[in-house]
Design a protein around this motif. Structure first.
Motif: not given
Length: 186
Positions: A47, A51, A72-73, A76, A81, A84
């Motif tokens: 993370s 995160y 988390t992301r 990709d 960004r 989440v």
């Protein structure tokens, strides 16, 4: 009394133990081999301070982990960004007792303060408990991927739930790391 705190590396064994039954006998996750403590610790470390990984315990700082949640992301690519993907797992021993809702609300509040705009959750269907939990903290059904997972000799649909955390601004504000905000409640 339930305490909510940031997950620590030494929580990895308890987190792995909560997750393992879901992997081995359930369909809430599409993993088929339960990660061990070392693997779970590596996931937590990945993370990179951005995160949150948080836990609910049965009381004080030394209390046992009852549930965990993290973000988390979402995807990709850099343009994603600001969103989440969220996850929560609750020990079977306390499922349905409100622990998950307390923990998940703290995760949502934390993500809002960090400045993320959207939280996305993927729920293997059917899963009434998870749907109720997500909707209790403001997630709404956004769609369904039909028969995308095959586990335990069955095809499984995945529902997508989404929660707006902030109205998207132009230009967007970069999210703050969890290492700066810590857990936010209320």
């Amino acid at each position: 009394m339930i305490a909510i705190r940031a997950a620590r590396p030494d929580d990895a064994a308890a987190i792995a133990a909560i997750y393992a039954p879901h992997v081995l006998t359930g369909t809430a996750t599409f993993e088929v081999e339960a990660p061990d403590t070392r693997q779970m610790r590596a996931r937590m470390a990945a993370s990179d301070g951005l995160y949150p990984w948080i836990v609910a315990t049965n009381g004080d700082e030394a209390g046992g982990v009852l549930a965990y949640a993290y973000a988390t992301r979402f995807r990709d690519r850099p343009a994603y960004r600001y969103a989440v993907e969220t996850t929560i797992y609750v020990s079977a021993a306390v499922q349905g007792q409100g622990v998950g809702r307390l923990l998940y609300q703290a995760l949502v509040d934390t993500l809002r303060v960090q400045g993320f705009t959207q939280a996305i959750a993927a729920i293997a269907l059917p899963n009434d408990y998870s749907i109720r939990l997500h909707e209790s903290v403001g997630f709404r059904r956004a769609g369904v991927y039909r028969e995308v997972g095959f586990k335990h000799d069955q095809w499984i649909d995945v529902g997508i739930w989404q929660r707006e955390l902030h109205a998207p601004a132009v230009p967007p504000v970069e999210p703050r790391p969890f290492s700066e905000t810590g857990i936010v409640r209320g």
